[in-house]
Scaffold this active site. Structure first.
Site, PDB file in Angstrom:
ATOM      1  N   SER A 253       3.695  -7.160   0.489  1.00 45.23           N
ATOM      2  CA  SER A 253       4.676  -6.247   1.073  1.00 45.23           C
ATOM      3  C   SER A 253       4.355  -4.824   0.635  1.00 45.23           C
ATOM      4  O   SER A 253       3.443  -4.591  -0.143  1.00 45.23           O
ATOM      5  CB  SER A 253       6.084  -6.625   0.625  1.00 45.23           C
ATOM      6  OG  SER A 253       6.293  -6.181  -0.702  1.00 45.23           O
ATOM      7  N   LYS A 254       5.137  -3.914   1.161  1.00 43.95           N
ATOM      8  CA  LYS A 254       4.982  -2.488   0.881  1.00 43.95           C
ATOM      9  C   LYS A 254       4.823  -2.206  -0.625  1.00 43.95           C
ATOM     10  O   LYS A 254       4.126  -1.277  -1.011  1.00 43.95           O
ATOM     11  CB  LYS A 254       6.222  -1.775   1.430  1.00 43.95           C
ATOM     12  CG  LYS A 254       6.005  -0.361   1.942  1.00 43.95           C
ATOM     13  CD  LYS A 254       5.115  -0.284   3.161  1.00 43.95           C
ATOM     14  CE  LYS A 254       4.403   1.073   3.144  1.00 43.95           C
ATOM     15  NZ  LYS A 254       3.222   1.155   3.967  1.00 43.95           N
ATOM     16  N   ARG A 255       5.520  -3.010  -1.441  1.00 39.28           N
ATOM     17  CA  ARG A 255       5.442  -2.797  -2.900  1.00 39.28           C
ATOM     18  C   ARG A 255       4.006  -2.851  -3.394  1.00 39.28           C
ATOM     19  O   ARG A 255       3.638  -2.257  -4.393  1.00 39.28           O
ATOM     20  CB  ARG A 255       6.206  -3.897  -3.645  1.00 39.28           C
ATOM     21  CG  ARG A 255       7.691  -3.767  -3.609  1.00 39.28           C
ATOM     22  CD  ARG A 255       8.326  -4.940  -4.334  1.00 39.28           C
ATOM     23  NE  ARG A 255       7.976  -6.211  -3.692  1.00 39.28           N
ATOM     24  CZ  ARG A 255       7.411  -7.227  -4.306  1.00 39.28           C
ATOM     25  NH1 ARG A 255       7.102  -7.164  -5.572  1.00 39.28           N
ATOM     26  NH2 ARG A 255       7.139  -8.345  -3.644  1.00 39.28           N
ATOM     27  N   GLY A 257       1.447  -1.720  -1.863  1.00 44.16           N
ATOM     28  CA  GLY A 257       0.611  -0.677  -1.271  1.00 44.16           C
ATOM     29  C   GLY A 257       0.640  -0.792   0.243  1.00 44.16           C
ATOM     30  O   GLY A 257       1.553  -1.387   0.810  1.00 44.16           O
TER      31      GLY A 257
END
Ligand code: GLU
Ligand code: ZN
Length: 485
Positions: A253-255, A257
């Site tokens: 996920s976005k976490r 990168g």
């Protein structure tokens, strides 16, 4: 043997993510390997979330990867249209057939009533399932309901018992209890189809032979199989790809990168590297081979070697792989691509922009070192920034101040006398200095590197000085002298 036909069927509700790109790639490779057909189908029936922009982006991203489709919204084909919003009547027709067979029914429940049911399920901590109220209405009740709610949805009448077995090419047989299936909506009250229904009808009408998709859809597959059965349609084969995880083993996920493909494109990853890397995210040919061209992938790919286990995304490996592909470019290709990143940073003057010889010299200097094109400005910023700063501490780690002073003034003289400013002459004179001062090359070159580039790590020194030019080089050494006096 029937001809292989596979599809990539994105919902255009956002960017193409790495997971979607991998699904598209595996479909592409599988189709090419089997001399089959690769189809792009846009699943845009959720009109509140689908956008034209997303469709454009997805198409652009897939083209960038080089995953060209044989049939699709922009290229046409014999089984079109390839956008679900243009196929609404088809879904209507099959829904009517299901109604006739009593495998579907009108649901008159209002959204208020359904919200209540959902709320109740939430309170009781059970997963929501429609209570099938409208499935067993008498004809008279139906007429009454129809008056109150003239725009009913259509629900699938799922079998109430038994099991559905999904035969998955990657994970084998998976059993689902039919009583868990839910009478899901197939046509919303506004006449649009839901995903499970539209996808099934299209997969049938488009003669899809293999459905290769992410395992987030695994729980949808028994529902779709029941639709095939109710309509008496032949089943395709299924292959569900395992998730992609981040290094912490949580779903990517976005976490972790960037997850959108275009972010990788913009940062300066090459499509060849992306394709190679994504191919290995859940598939391996053997335990040795890492680099594959697209043609090699087509030749070697098989679903048998796709892993059941989740793949772990490793950005360091991707960067390393991208570096490999960047080094394989010719200097002129590398320059062409890299130039944009200098321009974006506002680095090239009008005359530098046109000086291809100079630019290629510069790019050749760093090509071995760059892993992602966006790093380029960092490597060569000393050529463009006028105020290069260095840390005195870093200097004093190599030389005492007094020695540095002597070194810089001698270096200044050695360089000033050069009538031809080329890397060989620069090197010769600076090496001469090592002998004269009886200092190791490191003690001479490192301080000079520092005051010229502001960094302890830089492209090769003599070439860097050549590119910077005599005037600026001398200027920086003079400034350094002033600073340590
Ligand atoms: N539109 C679905 C998605 O984007 C595709 C699912 C499928 O391949 O059946 O997740
Ligand atoms: Zn109902």
């Amino acid at each position: 043997m029937e001809k292989v036909r596979v599809r990539f069927a994105p919902s255009p509700t956002g960017f193409l993510h790495l997971g979607g790109a991998r699904t598209a790639l595996y479909n592409y490779l599988f189709s090419k390997k089997s001399n089959g057909t690769f189809i792009l189908r846009i699943e845009d029936t959720d009109q509140t979330r689908s956008t034209e922009k997303a469709i454009k982006q997805i198409i652009e991203d897939l083209r960038w990867l080089g995953l060209n489709w044989d049939e699709g919204p922009d290229v046409g084909g014999s089984y079109g249209p390839y956008r679900q919003t243009e196929r609404i009547e088809l879904y209507q027709k099959y829904a009517q057939e299901l109604l006739k067979k009593k495998s579907a029914y009108y649901c008159y429940c209002t959204s208020f009533e359904l919200t209540d049911l959902r709320e109740k399920a939430r309170k009781e901590k059970i997963s929501f399932r429609y209570n099938r109220r409208c499935r067993f209405l008498s004809e008279e009740e139906k007429r009454k309901c129809q008056k109150e709610n003239p725009k009913p949805a259509i629900r699938f009448a799922a079998p109430l018992e038994g099991v559905t077995i999904v035969k998955d090419l990657i994970r084998g047989g998976i059993r689902f209890f039919n009583r868990e299936l839910d009478d899901f909506i197939i046509i919303r009250s506004d006449g649009t189809p839901t995903y499970n229904f539209a996808a099934t009808i299209d997969d049938y009408l488009m003669k899809i032979t293999h459905i290769i998709r992410g395992d987030d859809h695994l729980s949808n597959t028994p529902k779709q199989i029941q639709i095939y059965k109710a309509l008496n349609l032949p089943l395709p084969q299924f292959a569900h790809l395992s998730m992609i995880l981040g290094p912490d083993k949580k779903p990517l996920s976005k976490r972790h990168g960037a997850t959108a493909l275009f972010e990788y494109r913009e940062s300066g990853y090459l499509p060849e590297a992306m394709v190679n890397y994504l191919a290995l995210l859940g598939w391996a040919y053997d335990d040795r081979t890492t680099f594959f061209t697209k043609d090699e992938l087509i030749e070697k790919f098989s679903l048998e070697k796709v892993s059941k286990n989740p793949a772990v995304f490793d950005i360091n490996k991707l960067d390393w792989m991208n570096g490999h592909y960047l080094r394989k470019l010719s200097v002129s290709e590398f320059t062409k691509l890299g130039k944009d990143y200098l321009l974006k940073r506002g680095y090239l003057t009008q005359s530098q922009k046109g000086d291809l010889v100079w630019l290629e010299k510069l790019m050749a200097l760093i090509q071995e070192r760059v892993k992602i094109l966006k790093e380029i400005p960092e490597w060569v910023d000393f050529l463009f920034n006028s105020d290069v700063k260095f840390e005195l501490q870093a200097l004093e780690k190599v030389l005492k101040k007094a020695e540095a002073r002597e070194l810089f003034s001698k270096a200044y003289q050695k360089l000033e006398v050069l009538s031809h400013w080329g890397k060989d002459e620069i090197e010769k004179n600076l090496r001469g200095l090592c002998q004269e001062m009886n200092l190791s090359p490191k003690k001479v070159f490192q301080p000079i590197r520092l005051v010229i580039t502001g960094k302890t790590v830089s492209p090769p020194l003599f070439e860097s000085l050549e590119l910077l030019g005599k005037e600026k080089t001398l200027e920086r050494i003079r400034q350094a002298l002033e600073e340590i006096s």
